[in-house]
Design a protein around this motif. Structure first.
Motif, PDB file in Angstrom:
ATOM      1  N   GLU A  38      30.436 -17.795  71.553  1.00 56.58           N
ATOM      2  CA  GLU A  38      31.755 -18.262  71.991  1.00 56.58           C
ATOM      3  C   GLU A  38      31.642 -19.124  73.248  1.00 56.58           C
ATOM      4  O   GLU A  38      32.258 -20.189  73.347  1.00 56.58           O
ATOM      5  N   VAL A  39      30.835 -18.686  74.197  1.00 57.17           N
ATOM      6  CA  VAL A  39      30.649 -19.440  75.441  1.00 57.17           C
ATOM      7  C   VAL A  39      29.961 -20.775  75.147  1.00 57.17           C
ATOM      8  O   VAL A  39      30.349 -21.818  75.682  1.00 57.17           O
ATOM      9  N   ALA A  40      28.952 -20.752  74.291  1.00 56.28           N
ATOM     10  CA  ALA A  40      28.233 -21.989  73.949  1.00 56.28           C
ATOM     11  C   ALA A  40      29.175 -23.000  73.298  1.00 56.28           C
ATOM     12  O   ALA A  40      29.166 -24.182  73.659  1.00 56.28           O
ATOM     13  N   LEU A  41      29.995 -22.547  72.367  1.00 50.74           N
ATOM     14  CA  LEU A  41      30.948 -23.451  71.714  1.00 50.74           C
ATOM     15  C   LEU A  41      31.960 -24.022  72.701  1.00 50.74           C
ATOM     16  O   LEU A  41      32.299 -25.199  72.651  1.00 50.74           O
ATOM     17  N   ARG A  42      32.436 -23.178  73.595  1.00 49.02           N
ATOM     18  CA  ARG A  42      33.422 -23.613  74.580  1.00 49.02           C
ATOM     19  C   ARG A  42      32.891 -24.749  75.454  1.00 49.02           C
ATOM     20  O   ARG A  42      33.627 -25.644  75.856  1.00 49.02           O
ATOM     21  N   VAL A  50      21.554 -21.756  75.248  1.00 54.42           N
ATOM     22  CA  VAL A  50      22.113 -20.728  76.129  1.00 54.42           C
ATOM     23  C   VAL A  50      21.219 -19.482  76.105  1.00 54.42           C
ATOM     24  O   VAL A  50      20.954 -18.882  77.146  1.00 54.42           O
ATOM     25  N   HIS A  51      20.728 -19.114  74.932  1.00 53.82           N
ATOM     26  CA  HIS A  51      19.808 -17.969  74.853  1.00 53.82           C
ATOM     27  C   HIS A  51      18.535 -18.248  75.649  1.00 53.82           C
ATOM     28  O   HIS A  51      18.000 -17.354  76.313  1.00 53.82           O
ATOM     29  N   LYS A  52      18.058 -19.472  75.605  1.00 50.80           N
ATOM     30  CA  LYS A  52      16.864 -19.834  76.369  1.00 50.80           C
ATOM     31  C   LYS A  52      17.126 -19.700  77.868  1.00 50.80           C
ATOM     32  O   LYS A  52      16.297 -19.180  78.611  1.00 50.80           O
ATOM     33  N   TRP A  53      18.305 -20.149  78.319  1.00 50.40           N
ATOM     34  CA  TRP A  53      18.661 -20.002  79.731  1.00 50.40           C
ATOM     35  C   TRP A  53      18.705 -18.534  80.128  1.00 50.40           C
ATOM     36  O   TRP A  53      18.273 -18.163  81.210  1.00 50.40           O
TER      37      TRP A  53
END
Length: 121
Positions: A38-42, A50-53
């Motif tokens: 949800e955060v990535a899409l936003r 985002v998972h890598k971060w």
């Protein structure tokens, strides 16, 4: 096929994100009832990025000093560790930055649980 070869090739450059932006995105991921997707899409980001971060954040956190609880010394016997060899337990942890080996006194092994929990958080 000849038409495809004549089209100019567009080279996209990788986007770079500031540390502040990454921290804001990662903070949003930690909010209750919020999924990483949800955060990535936003923010228009790829979920894998985002998972890598998130993974890099946990690896970088292990490089900082971590204050760990120490067992209290017995003040009634200030010489308890002088001149006496105590049996120890050797604990080895493999981390991304290399192994960590800790020698823990066997007599204080019950305190090692809290210390290890603080270390891995």
């Amino acid at each position: 096929m000849d038409n495809e070869a004549a089209l100019p090739r567009i080279i996209k450059r990788r986007r770079r994100y500031s540390a502040g932006f990454k921290n804001r995105v990662l903070a949003e991921c930690q909010q209750p009832n919020t999924s990483v997707a949800e955060v990535a899409l936003r923010h228009g980001l790829n979920l894998n990025l985002v998972h890598k971060w998130r993974q890099l954040m946990t690896v970088e956190d292990t490089g900082e000093f971590v204050r760990l609880p120490m067992p209290a010394k017995d003040q009634s016997n200030p010489r308890q560790s002088v001149g006496r060899v105590q049996p120890t337990v050797s604990i080895r942890l493999d981390t991304p930055r290399g192994p960590i080996t800790v020698e823990w006194p066997l007599s204080e092994i019950d305190h090692s649980v809290a210390w290890l929990k603080a270390l891995v958080q």
